[in-house]
Enzyme design. Structure first.
Site, mmCIF file in Angstrom:
data_model
loop_
_atom_site.group_PDB
_atom_site.id
_atom_site.type_symbol
_atom_site.label_atom_id
_atom_site.label_comp_id
_atom_site.label_asym_id
_atom_site.label_seq_id
_atom_site.Cartn_x
_atom_site.Cartn_y
_atom_site.Cartn_z
ATOM 1 C CG ASP A 1 0.242 9.314 0.586
ATOM 2 O OD1 ASP A 1 0.268 8.292 1.251
ATOM 3 O OD2 ASP A 1 -0.526 10.287 1.444
ATOM 4 C CG HIS B 1 -2.240 -1.306 0.854
ATOM 5 N ND1 HIS B 1 -3.254 -0.655 0.718
ATOM 6 C CD2 HIS B 1 -1.859 -2.079 1.347
ATOM 7 C CE1 HIS B 1 -4.141 -1.821 0.777
ATOM 8 N NE2 HIS B 1 -3.435 -2.593 1.520
HETATM 9 P P1 ADQ Z 1 -3.048 6.150 4.572
HETATM 10 O O1 ADQ Z 1 -2.181 7.045 5.349
HETATM 11 O O2 ADQ Z 1 -3.543 5.736 6.374
HETATM 12 O O3 ADQ Z 1 -3.284 5.020 3.785
HETATM 13 P P2 ADQ Z 1 -4.900 7.701 3.241
HETATM 14 O O4 ADQ Z 1 -4.644 6.741 1.294
HETATM 15 O O5 ADQ Z 1 -5.258 8.858 2.994
HETATM 16 O O6 ADQ Z 1 -3.911 7.513 3.728
HETATM 17 O O7 ADQ Z 1 -6.377 7.065 3.657
HETATM 18 C C1 ADQ Z 1 -6.616 7.202 4.717
HETATM 19 C C2 ADQ Z 1 -8.190 7.053 5.291
HETATM 20 O O8 ADQ Z 1 -8.432 7.471 6.249
HETATM 21 C C3 ADQ Z 1 -9.202 7.883 3.784
HETATM 22 O O9 ADQ Z 1 -10.337 6.710 3.760
HETATM 23 C C4 ADQ Z 1 -9.483 9.397 5.206
HETATM 24 O O10 ADQ Z 1 -10.563 9.457 5.006
HETATM 25 C C5 ADQ Z 1 -10.030 8.565 6.300
HETATM 26 N N1 ADQ Z 1 -9.174 9.506 7.167
HETATM 27 C C6 ADQ Z 1 -8.161 10.181 7.501
HETATM 28 N N2 ADQ Z 1 -7.938 10.955 8.784
HETATM 29 C C7 ADQ Z 1 -9.238 10.479 8.664
HETATM 30 C C8 ADQ Z 1 -9.775 11.786 10.052
HETATM 31 N N3 ADQ Z 1 -9.159 12.618 10.820
HETATM 32 N N4 ADQ Z 1 -10.863 10.964 10.727
HETATM 33 C C9 ADQ Z 1 -11.390 10.274 10.175
HETATM 34 N N5 ADQ Z 1 -10.225 9.421 8.577
HETATM 35 C C10 ADQ Z 1 -9.747 10.745 8.033
HETATM 36 C C11 ADQ Z 1 -2.359 4.030 3.573
HETATM 37 C C12 ADQ Z 1 -1.744 4.204 2.216
HETATM 38 C C13 ADQ Z 1 -2.272 5.449 1.358
HETATM 39 C C14 ADQ Z 1 -2.492 4.112 0.774
HETATM 40 C C15 ADQ Z 1 -3.922 3.429 0.995
HETATM 41 C C16 ADQ Z 1 -4.706 2.873 0.642
HETATM 42 O O11 ADQ Z 1 -0.500 5.242 2.974
HETATM 43 O O12 ADQ Z 1 -1.137 5.989 0.573
HETATM 44 O O13 ADQ Z 1 -3.295 5.103 -0.266
HETATM 45 O O14 ADQ Z 1 -2.715 3.333 2.958
HETATM 46 O O15 ADQ Z 1 -3.851 2.305 -0.085
#
Ligand code: ADQ
Length: 475
Positions: free
Chosen positions: A364, A156
């Site tokens: 990311d 990921h």
């Molecule tokens: P993350 O680093 O967690 O994931 P991201 O892809 O942005 O990053 O996903 C975060 C999820 O959590 C989103 O659905 C978002 O809405 C939710 N979220 C984030 N902050 C939040 C908050 N304060 N309150 C509620 N919900 C929140 C890892 C990798 C990424 C990759 C994903 C999936 O780092 O690059 O996209 O896995 O593969």
């Protein structure tokens, strides 16, 4: 019928199934969580020692199997090698990377425990799909236990080029262990290229132009399957959420000002100090927009017991205070900063009313917030996405206003561009982005990965060298 067995560090709480707040991987894998599927992972609980006999909960005919982590393993596997070593290194931040040999030993031990728990549960034709950097050596441990199933792995987060990856003392051993998978999936072509460059530089194996490579008499296939969201579901959620009282209260509190939103886990890869710095620069350089914008940053605390996260939290609190101290007026607070999670419904509603989505990670794997922001917009009056060119999402979402998050002036300028963009340009950028978010969906991600895994067959008997021993596979 072959079942799908998902292996990930965490397992969604079955009680929350169907509840959109579950978020993360559970939403992305929604389409493959059909009756018969098994999901194995850490329960989130800590015990005296790591268990290898999973606790089983059935929910809607999906089997959730969880193991507890021993206290020492939690420190070595989770805090240590996963989040102190691999996370910063694979995000190309060697300066934040620490390495302790005992953490790696603990990591391998926990990966072995996952394999042991799994080996007892799988039938010969089950497809095994392992997720992410915490479980890089599970496939090799499964092979060592005689498991001959088709095994796939999806990363990921980014993969690092050889110059960075070889900093990892057991780099070659970890690479070899990964090669026990039949299929290895990445978020972007760039990540796959970096991985194949490591295969070439560190294992001296020449990959084929299509991304396959031979190893120990067999072939490993690499694929690019960018993760996506349930776009239709999220659009509907956002459409409903704007009608809710909490979204309306937010809109009223803006008194006509444009909302700019950031939603992240509080993690140093997300570039939050730089983002605050860019906003400060924006307020200083574009005084005409002062009092006309309100920036809401929601940063959920995560991994608070891992080194560097506490420092980051303190730094952000100070910066937020400085910005508001310098620029607030009696009736205007330029930055609203919250360190907690919000419900998916609340977030969807906030995205929809936000004129700008500000997504500026330093690095990311993908970044689902960028996709959620686009899916949540009102297509007749959409907002503008500002996106870091170092997020995997930027490879696809080229119609966003792309920025280098290390350049505060460029990000400040992008906010100005977004606020002054013509309606035509806003609509045409959004149309293009929305089409991409719909086509590169969670469903497409699952389908293409599982199809690649199903395709694996007829692999001859092989021997795999790992950790100083030779493992026979498919004998
Ligand atoms: P993350 O680093 O967690 O994931 P991201 O892809 O942005 O990053 O996903 C975060 C999820 O959590 C989103 O659905 C978002 O809405 C939710 N979220 C984030 N902050 C939040 C908050 N304060 N309150 C509620 N919900 C929140 C890892 C990798 C990424 C990759 C994903 C999936 O780092 O690059 O996209 O896995 O593969």
């Amino acid at each position: 019928m072959a079942r799908l067995v998902i292996v990930a560090n965490r397992v969604p709480n079955p009680d929350e199934q169907g509840n959109p707040r579950a978020g993360g991987l559970a939403v992305a894998l929604g389409d493959v969580l059909v009756p018969g599927t098994i999901w194995l992972g850490w329960s989130g609980a800590r015990a005296a020692v790591t268990s290898t006999v999973p606790r089983i909960v059935e929910d809607r005919d999906v089997t959730y199997a969880t193991i507890d982590l021993g206290e020492a393993d939690y420190r070595s596997y989770y805090q240590g090698f996963s989040n102190g070593t691999l996370w910063p290194l694979l995000h190309m931040m060697p300066g934040l990377t620490t390495y302790h040999r005992e953490d790696y030993i603990g990591y391998r031990g926990v990966n072995r425990a996952f394999a042991q728990a799994l080996a007892a549960m799988v039938d010969a034709d089950d497809l095994i799909w392992i997720h992410d950097y915490q479980l890089l050596t599970v496939a090799a441990e499964l092979r060592a236990l005689g498991v001959q199933n088709r095994i796939g792995f999806f990363l990921h987060i980014p993969f690092a080029p050889p110059e960075i990856f070889e900093i990892l003392p057991p780099a070659k051993e970890v690479l070899r262990a990964l090669c026990a998978n039949d299929v290895i999936g990445f978020q972007t072509e760039g990540d796959r290229t970096a991985f194949l460059a490591c295969i070439k530089a560190l294992l001296e194996i020449e990959p084929l132009p299509d991304g396959r490579f031979p190893i120990d008499g067999r072939e490993v296939r690499t694929i690019v399957t960018p993760i996506g969201i349930d776009s239709e579901g999220f659009s509907r959620l956002a459409g409903r959420a704007v009608l809710r009282a909490e979204t309306r209260r937010m809109t009223e509190s803006l008194v006509g000002r444009a909302l700019m939103i950031g939603v992240d886990r509080l993690d140093y890869t997300k570039g939050l100090p730089g983002r605050f710095g860019a906003y400060e620069r924006f307020l200083a350089s574009y005084p005409q927009h002062r009092r006309k914008i309100s920036y809401l940053q929601i940063a959920a605390l995560s991994r608070s017991d891992v080194e560097h996260y506490d420092e980051l939290r303190n730094e952000l609190s100070h910066k937020a205070g400085d910005i508001n101290g310098a620029y607030s007026d009696f009736d205007w607070v330029p930055l609203r900063y919250m360190t907690r999670t919000a419900s998916r419904t609340a977030i969807a509603g906030l995205y929809r009313v936000a004129r700008i989505g500000l997504v500026t990670p330093l690095r990311d794997g993908m970044n689902l917030v960028a996709k959620e922001y686009v899916a949540a917009q009102n297509p007749a009056d959409p907002g503008v996405l500002i996106l870091s060119r170092f997020a995997g999402a930027a490879a696809e979402m080229t119609e966003a206003v792309l920025v280098n998050p290390f350049d505060v002036d460029e990000v400040a300028n992008a906010i100005h561009i977004a606020l002054t963009m013509s309606d035509d340009e806003r609509l045409s950028r959004h149309d293009a982005l929305l089409a991409k978010v719909y086509s590169s969906s969670a469903e497409a991600y699952c389908t293409s990965f599982v199809a690649a895994l199903r395709d694996v067959r007829g692999i001859p008997a092989i021997e795999l060298r790992y950790g100083g021993s030779t493992i026979k596979m498919r004998a």
